[in-house]
Design a protein around this motif. Structure first.
Motif, mmCIF file in Angstrom:
data_model
loop_
_atom_site.group_PDB
_atom_site.id
_atom_site.type_symbol
_atom_site.label_atom_id
_atom_site.label_comp_id
_atom_site.label_asym_id
_atom_site.label_seq_id
_atom_site.Cartn_x
_atom_site.Cartn_y
_atom_site.Cartn_z
ATOM 1 N N ARG A 318 0.817 -1.217 -0.021
ATOM 2 C CA ARG A 318 -0.078 0.080 -0.141
ATOM 3 C C ARG A 318 0.753 1.200 0.020
ATOM 4 N NH1 ARG A 318 -1.668 3.306 4.254
ATOM 5 N NH2 ARG A 318 -1.045 1.822 5.627
ATOM 6 N N ILE A 319 1.004 1.927 -1.189
ATOM 7 C CA ILE A 319 1.813 3.104 -1.090
ATOM 8 C C ILE A 319 1.404 4.289 -0.299
ATOM 9 C CG2 ILE A 319 2.786 4.630 -2.764
ATOM 10 C CD1 ILE A 319 3.857 1.823 -3.139
ATOM 11 N N GLY A 520 5.935 2.030 0.439
ATOM 12 C CA GLY A 520 4.645 1.488 0.988
ATOM 13 C C GLY A 520 5.053 0.445 2.096
#
Length: 543
Positions: A318-319, A520
């Motif tokens: 998840r950036i 991320g």
């Protein structure tokens, strides 16, 4: 009525079988062995396995090629029948073996016909199957992963899925290999290493380094060494054998060290080791007694994972922080600074959006040797302790797409990409080598060594993709360049500061183009993030 023969444990049973083969067994021992074989099916199976092994060894010695010599008249020797000649040799081997008086006595007790069929089966030509080395034996382990292996012998290539029989060795000169045993334990081999499977629940490390992991189902898994045996008590541990010594390092759980070198043949526990501790094992001055002493635990010296050769298909992060394309990073939430701070801002530095090779990027053309440009995110931009702790526990990924060119004599590390998490630092320095190709100076320790420059072939005037993947269980990262694994165990010096930043280095000329820079967290979604994590997204300018 005579009292029943007391039961034999497996160790004593093996000793009697070996004594029978060596013709050193006493009449009393022979009687005990015969009694056990007559009434114990498991003992008969073990006996047959031993007889198979001895016959196999005798046959292998007979099959060793002898130097060929031409006939006096120069005519070639006549070829033997591949079937009849072979069976004749096998039968002769079996007759010689069975003609031993002691072996013959026991053979009659357990069934001579079955033993003759066994010996014929040993000698029959072996046809290629999944693992030719394991033909006629029970597979106790298999190779599940390999990474750039160089085997000592390529006669029978080993690959993923190859099964190993008890007593079969793996001699790895370079690279990595992971072996999974039938009981669920796994062992990672780091070349150079010589390792032997010893049944479903044990292995023998002759030399080199291994890391063993055993879950509850594999509790009791053992790594034997020439000096002692390390017995798993539900754990992950590393073992090294070199220079007449052995070391055991415990990463999780605990192990027990045992030895049978006291001269009496009995196994004796030496000590237990708990997580975070290590022990060195060596012979005392008398050459008989085993000594142990505490040494510093160094998990970084062991390879505890076999990473994939390519990053394709690996979990997506998840950036949280990112720069993409030709946007000015300050509009994406990055703060800007330059070094030294006494220099006039932007003097001699041209920063602008560009599109090169069809790729949009942010260009920093620094023609000075007095100034360095940095874009960064720190706690003020959301890189807060909660976010860092989450990344440490779940794993993080750093990605960058960078192109560096130089029309001057390049020096080591004209640009940089760094992440400091308050404990450790990861620093990559894209640069250009003397041949004009791009290269990467890894300002860190890694599987390649300390402070290594990695040349990137055919990279002149193009964008190169970099990726660091952090693994919480080992507290280090894997480095991928253009999607291919370049180094493992990457980490650097201690850093108390917290920052994720990229740019150019002062005192050197540089011209990097940054098309992508992002950080991320793995195993998380925006819905799973805490409120502090959500505030850490730098999509807004932190003015």
């Amino acid at each position: 009525m005579s009292s029943p023969t007391p039961p034999l444990d497996s160790t004593e049973l093996r000793r009697l079988i070996e004594a029978l083969h060596d013709e050193t067994i006493t009449p009393e021992e022979k009687a005990r062995l015969a009694e056990r074989l007559l009434h114990d099916e498991a003992a008969r199976e073990l006996y047959v396995q031993y007889m198979y092994l001895y016959a196999r060894l005798r046959w292998d010695r007979r099959c060793e090629p002898e130097p060929s010599s031409p006939l006096p008249n120069g005519q070639p020797t006549q070829a033997r029948s591949p079937i009849l000649g072979h069976l004749g040799s096998v039968l002769q081997t079996g007759i010689e073996f069975l003609s031993r008086p002691l072996v013959l006595t026991i053979a009659v007790a357990v069934g001579l016909p079955g033993l003759i069929l066994l010996i014929l089966a040993v000698g029959l030509p072996r046809h290629p199957i999944e693992n030719p080395r394991a033909v006629g034996t029970v597979a106790v382990a298999r190779i599940t992963k390999i990474l750039r292996p160089v085997w000592e012998s390529e006669d029978v290539p080993l690959s993923i899925g190859t099964t190993l029989a008890s007593g079969q060795s793996v001699h790895l000169l370079e690279g990595l290999s992971e072996i999974e045993f039938a009981n669920g334990a796994s062992v990672i081999l780091e070349g150079p290493v010589l390792f032997e499977a010893r049944g479903r629940n044990a292995g023998f490390l002759h030399k080199g380094s291994v890391v063993a992991t055993a879950g509850p189902a594999a509790k009791g898994f053992s790594i034997h060494t020439p000096l002692a045996t390390i017995v798993d008590l539900g754990t992950e541990f590393g073992v090294k054998v070199a220079d007449g010594q052995a070391e055991a390092h415990v990463f999780q759980g605990e192990v027990e060290i045992e030895s049978d070198r006291d001269g009496a043949g009995a196994v004796r526990p030496l000590r237990r080791i708990h997580a975070g501790h290590a022990t060195q094992i060596q012979l005392a001055g008398n050459g008989k007694t085993i000594q142990t002493k505490d040494v510093a635990s160094t998990p970084d010296r062991f390879v505890r994972r076999v990473p994939p050769e390519s990053n394709a298909g690996l979990p997506e992060p998840r950036i949280v922080f990112s720069h993409r394309g030709d946007r000015d990073p300050t509009t994406e939430g990055w703060s800007f600074l330059w070094e030294p701070k006494t220099s006039p801002r932007l003097e001699g530095v041209d920063m602008k959006p560009v599109t090169e090779n069809g790729v949009a990027a942010w260009s920093i053309d620094d023609r000075t040797t007095k100034m360095g440009v940095t874009y960064r995110v720190i706690e003020a931009q959301g890189l807060n302790p909660t976010l860092i702790d989450t990344a440490r526990s779940r794993g993080w990924v750093i990605r960058a797409r960078i192109k560096v060119t130089a029309d001057w004599k390049p020096v080591r590390g004209e640009s940089f990409l760094s992440y400091w998490d308050g404990r450790r630092a990861w620093r990559l320095h894209p640069t250009v080598n003397a041949q004009g190709d791009q290269a990467l100076f890894v300002f860190a320790s890694s599987s390649l060594g300390e402070g290594v420059t990695i040349d990137i072939p055919n990279s002149r005037d193009r964008f190169v993709d970099y990726e660091l993947r952090y693994h919480p269980e080992t507290d280090d990262a894997d480095l991928y360049i253009d999607g291919r694994l370049a180094a493992t165990k990457v980490f650097a010096e201690q850093k108390s500061r917290v920052s994720f930043h990229f740019g150019t280095i002062d005192k050197t000329k540089s011209h990097p183009r940054f098309a992508q820079v992002e950080w991320g967290i793995l195993d998380a979604t925006p819905q799973q993030g805490t409120e502090s994590e959500k505030q850490g997204n730098n999509s807004e300018d932190p003015s």
